[in-house]
Scaffold this motif. Structure first.
Motif, PDB file in Angstrom:
ATOM      1  N   UNK A  82       0.847  -1.189   0.000  1.00 28.92           N
ATOM      2  CA  UNK A  82       0.000   0.000   0.000  1.00 28.92           C
ATOM      3  C   UNK A  82       0.885   1.242   0.000  1.00 28.92           C
ATOM      4  N   UNK A  83       0.742   2.069  -1.023  1.00 25.96           N
ATOM      5  CA  UNK A  83       1.648   3.205  -1.191  1.00 25.96           C
ATOM      6  C   UNK A  83       1.385   4.314  -0.175  1.00 25.96           C
ATOM      7  N   UNK A  84       0.116   4.614   0.093  1.00 21.61           N
ATOM      8  CA  UNK A  84      -0.212   5.700   1.013  1.00 21.61           C
ATOM      9  C   UNK A  84      -0.614   5.131   2.366  1.00 21.61           C
ATOM     10  N   UNK A  85       0.142   5.495   3.391  1.00 14.69           N
ATOM     11  CA  UNK A  85      -0.195   5.066   4.741  1.00 14.69           C
ATOM     12  C   UNK A  85      -1.500   5.735   5.161  1.00 14.69           C
ATOM     13  N   UNK A  86      -2.554   4.964   5.425  1.00 16.24           N
ATOM     14  CA  UNK A  86      -3.839   5.578   5.742  1.00 16.24           C
ATOM     15  C   UNK A  86      -3.899   6.199   7.129  1.00 16.24           C
ATOM     16  N   UNK A  87      -2.985   5.807   8.024  1.00 16.49           N
ATOM     17  CA  UNK A  87      -2.987   6.348   9.383  1.00 16.49           C
ATOM     18  C   UNK A  87      -1.963   7.478   9.466  1.00 16.49           C
ATOM     19  N   UNK A  88      -2.451   8.673   9.708  1.00 11.38           N
ATOM     20  CA  UNK A  88      -1.587   9.850   9.800  1.00 11.38           C
ATOM     21  C   UNK A  88      -1.353  10.213  11.263  1.00 11.38           C
ATOM     22  N   UNK A  89      -0.119  10.583  11.560  1.00 13.37           N
ATOM     23  CA  UNK A  89       0.219  11.065  12.893  1.00 13.37           C
ATOM     24  C   UNK A  89       0.012  12.574  12.954  1.00 13.37           C
ATOM     25  N   UNK A  90      -0.737  13.024  13.946  1.00 13.69           N
ATOM     26  CA  UNK A  90      -0.896  14.457  14.211  1.00 13.69           C
ATOM     27  C   UNK A  90      -0.068  14.740  15.454  1.00 13.69           C
ATOM     28  N   UNK A  91       1.097  15.316  15.242  1.00 12.87           N
ATOM     29  CA  UNK A  91       2.065  15.462  16.322  1.00 12.87           C
ATOM     30  C   UNK A  91       1.491  16.275  17.475  1.00 12.87           C
ATOM     31  N   UNK A  92       1.702  15.743  18.666  1.00 21.21           N
ATOM     32  CA  UNK A  92       1.220  16.404  19.856  1.00 21.21           C
ATOM     33  C   UNK A  92      -0.219  16.081  20.201  1.00 21.21           C
ATOM     34  N   UNK A  93      -0.895  15.328  19.311  1.00 19.34           N
ATOM     35  CA  UNK A  93      -2.300  14.999  19.571  1.00 19.34           C
ATOM     36  C   UNK A  93      -2.524  13.490  19.495  1.00 19.34           C
ATOM     37  N   UNK A  94      -2.385  12.915  18.310  1.00 17.79           N
ATOM     38  CA  UNK A  94      -2.662  11.494  18.162  1.00 17.79           C
ATOM     39  C   UNK A  94      -2.657  11.057  16.719  1.00 17.79           C
ATOM     40  N   UNK A  95      -3.726  10.385  16.273  1.00 22.20           N
ATOM     41  CA  UNK A  95      -3.794   9.834  14.926  1.00 22.20           C
ATOM     42  C   UNK A  95      -5.129  10.127  14.275  1.00 22.20           C
ATOM     43  N   UNK A  96      -5.099  10.089  12.920  1.00 24.00           N
ATOM     44  CA  UNK A  96      -6.332  10.184  12.162  1.00 24.00           C
ATOM     45  C   UNK A  96      -6.210   9.335  10.905  1.00 24.00           C
ATOM     46  N   UNK A  97      -7.380   8.959  10.367  1.00 20.93           N
ATOM     47  CA  UNK A  97      -7.437   8.200   9.116  1.00 20.93           C
ATOM     48  C   UNK A  97      -7.403   9.181   7.971  1.00 20.93           C
TER      49      UNK A  97
END
Length: 242
Positions: free
Chosen positions: A224-239
């Motif tokens: 899978x080329x695009x990681x669906x889980x993004x890190x939001x620094x200082x907060x957490x994660x989003x899809x």
């Protein structure tokens, strides 16, 4: 869900609230207007009692006296899972992180076009409607699909003839399901831990980071080329995939 959906409009500026009320009413929505955070919570509680129809989306001003939009959002989020769109003139990154941490889904900057805001509202409601059927297979980014009923995540290639299923543990799938059902919404690690492991679990929210790392590794292993889980620094994660 879009047609006849119930919007809660929260803004202490009466002219803006009246304008939004009139526009969305003319577009076929049910609307309830609140002038501050306390009025908004009263409306939410009224909907919970059945005195108002269920609230499908909240338009929430950030700069309000006494209780600002971020504080109001946190309290609404304890009661509702529907999309919350902030209306704000504040554009600093820190403000956006505060808003996402409070449970907001989106930002629209003032001054805004009613047509643009209307499009954002429709998009959120349509996405929400798509998530409501847990038996449906939902596609993300073209080649990733999640079947919530079968608890499976699959990657298709080419014309779709070749399909590979991810080997996720129960906990890993629960994290993917939590994030993917609300694309773009930011969840902090503590919230993810409480939702997946349970409020009374003996452990630490830092374990979420390790599980996300394993999930990402499995996505990468199937190409899978695009990681669906993004890190939001200082907060957490989003899809990140829509």
């Amino acid at each position: 869900m879009t047609e006849g959906a119930h919007l809660l409009i929260v803004d202490d500026e009466r002219a803006i609230a009246a304008m939004l009320d009139q526009y969305f009413s003319m577009e076929g929505y049910k609307t309830t207007v609140a002038s501050d955070g306390r009025d908004a919570l009263s409306a939410v509680d009224a909907a919970a009692r059945g005195a108002l129809s269920p609230i499908d989306l909240v338009l929430l001003d950030v700069n309000m006296p006494d209780m600002d939009g971020f504080a109001t959002c946190k309290l609404i989020r304890e009661r509702l899972a529907c999309p919350i769109i902030f209306l704000t003139a504040r554009v600093e990154d820190a403000d956006q992180l505060d808003g996402f941490a409070a449970g907001g889904d989106d930002y629209v900057l003032k001054p805004f076009s009613l047509q643009v805001l209307g499009s954002r509202v429709r998009a959120h409601l349509a996405r929400e409607s798509r998530r409501e059927d847990p038996s449906a297979r939902v596609w993300f980014g073209g080649n990733l699909s999640i079947d919530y009923a079968q608890r499976s995540v699959q990657i298709s290639r080419g014309d779709g003839a070749e399909v590979q299923r991810l080997d996720l543990t129960r906990t890993e799938f629960d994290i993917v399901a939590l994030l993917s059902k609300k694309p773009g919404r930011v969840y902090d690690r503590t919230f993810i831990y409480e939702q997946v492991w349970g409020w009374n679990a003996d452990g630490d929210a830092s374990i979420v980071r390790e599980h996300v790392r394993r999930i990402r590794k499995k996505f990468a292993e199937v190409g899978l080329e695009d990681d669906p889980i993004e890190t939001v620094w200082g907060v957490g994660y989003r899809w990140g995939l829509q």
